[in-house]
Design an enzyme around this catalytic site. Structure first.
Site: not given
Ligand code: EPU
Length: 422
Positions: A22-23, A93, A117, A122-123, A125, A309, A401
């Site tokens: 997925k990622n 996200r 979340c 979970r910035p 920047d 994870d 998901r």
């Protein structure tokens, strides 16, 4: 809404084929924006996150088609919208990784600013800092990140480290943007996760010039155009790790096919140290536990360290270990929503800051529990396989998901999971 009824304890036996990652799929789908034309991605998993990302690309003007074998074709010849809407970004996200490719191809992009979340703050920047370094003007307007560049992005030396190490999707964003920038970009403290290497390999197949793949220093020589391609996504190491824990927690043996053990050395090492056998076999491995689970300590780290994870799934496993274990979460310090739910199943857990002390118990006991995020829900399903009685897992949309029809994959192996509508 769907819920699971899970009867335990069960023994598992047989073989399971690990799906595409997925990622890795999500940023690679975003990379298709960079090349005007039709790309085909093979072995993508059939997950709700992939469908949401397809919708996002369709909103931008792409034509997306998916077949039953996991092939997705994305025709990005026309991009007539450069806005990633709030309604889609709030669901996922990872939508943030259209920012770099849109900016590189169209010179502008607007993406709704992702909020917090279930796994914490979970910035983004570092994503924005990196794109600014490449010459983009970036500001916030009405909850949207607005990014613009006058002519073309310009290569630069960029440091992508943050308070918790590098950033996976931040590296993906800057890497994709840099492929079409003028001149050379060096990304220092780049994420080394296999999903980033897969993206970089895919980009090179599209005509990009990236070297240092797999290392924390990526060098990108900008090119003028990229070409559409056919690309095969790597197997999902987190899904594989979850099935490994399924074998271990149920004191069973499973054959995992299409599993890149070389992407999972920290996980395999940890399993071996607690009494689980992992042996290479064909395209994957055989995972087996015969004796008791030994206690251990786990610290999550960026790759090649132990992945955040799989932290929740290993907590479920260590809940049944002989002795006390400590799990320290160094990537997302608040990623502990599963602690209270596992506690409802009689796990003996105590949270101390960003650590959890796991005192091993003899057995877990079924209870109604609430899934809070993707990996936390996987941990609850794993615990339920070993627990005595019928566990009811609410809000299983979280698990959908990231795991393709998990009940249809676990039941043929011996699990007793029923999906019900409420
Ligand atoms: N961070 C910042 N600033 C930034 C970006 C990140 O401070 O601009 C911090 C984060 O708050 C965190 C750390 O850096 O403490 C690492 O976050 P990262 O950016 O690497 O996470 P991500 O790219 O948003 C991806 C995966 C996650 C996985 C993390 C870490 C995807 C779609 N998501 O997220 O996967 O946990 O890397 O490995 O690739 C999951 O699949 O369940 C999942 C959450």
């Amino acid at each position: 809404m769907d819920i699971f009824h899970i009867e335990g304890p069960v023994k598992l036996k047989g073989s399971v084929t690990i799906n595409g990652s997925k990622n890795a799929s999500l940023p690679i789908m975003a990379a298709s924006i960079l090349a005007g034309g039709c790309s085909t991605l093979k072995s993508t998993p059939n997950l709700s996150d992939i469908s949401v990302f397809s919708k996002l690309l369709i909103c931008l003007g792409c034509k997306v088609r998916k077949d039953s074998r996991g092939n997705i074709s994305i025709d990005s010849s026309v991009i007539d919208n450069t806005i990633g809407e709030y309604d889609i970004v709030r669901k996922m996200r990872a939508s943030i990784c259209i920012l770099g490719p849109l900016l590189a191809r169209c010179g502008k992009a607007q993406v709704s600013m992702p909020g917090g979340c279930a796994i914490g703050d979970r910035p983004v920047d570092i994503h924005l800092r990196g794109l600014r370094e490449l010459g983009a003007k970036i500001y916030l307007k009405n909850g949207y990140i607005v990014a613009e560049v006058r002519r073309r992005l310009t290569g630069k030396n960029i440091f992508l480290g943050g308070p918790f190490g590098s950033t996976v999707l931040g590296t993906a964003n800057i890497l994709m943007a840099a492929t079409l920038a003028k001149g050379k970009t060096i990304i220092e403290s780049a994420a080394c996760e296999p999903e980033i290497s897969d993206l970089a390999n895919c980009l090179n197949n599209m005509g990009a010039k990236i070297s240092g793949i797999g290392s924390p220093r990526l060098t990108v020589k900008g090119v003028k155009n990229l070409n559409p391609i056919k690309y095969n996504i790597i197997p999902d190491r987190i899904e594989a790790g979850t099935f490994m824990v399924a074998a271990a927690i149920t004191k069973s043996q499973l054959h995992l096919e299409n599993c890149r053990v070389d992407h999972m050395m920290a996980v395999v090492d940890k399993l071996r140290s607690i009494g689980v056998t992992v042996e290479a076999a064909g395209t994957g491995c055989i995972v087996r536990r015969k004796g008791p689970i030994k206690s251990t300590d786990i610290i999550t780290q960026p790759y090649p360290g132990f992945p955040t994870d799989l932290q929740a799934q290993f907590m479920a496993l260590l809940a049944l270990a002989k002795g006390n274990s400590i799990i320290v979460e160094k990537i997302f310090p608040d990623r502990f929503m599963h602690v209270a739910e596992l506690g409802r199943m009689a796990a003996d857990l105590r949270k101390e800051g960003r650590a959890v002390i796991v005192a091993g118990v003899k057995k877990l006991i079924a209870a109604p529990v609430m899934a809070s995020d993707l990996r936390a829900s996987a941990a609850l399903v794993l615990a339920a396989l070993a627990a005595e009685g019928k566990t009811i897992v609410n809000r299983v949309y979280h698990i959908d998901r990231g795991y393709e029809k998990i009940e249809k994959r676990l039941n043929p192996l011996g699990a007793k999971i029923q999906r019900k509508k409420v």
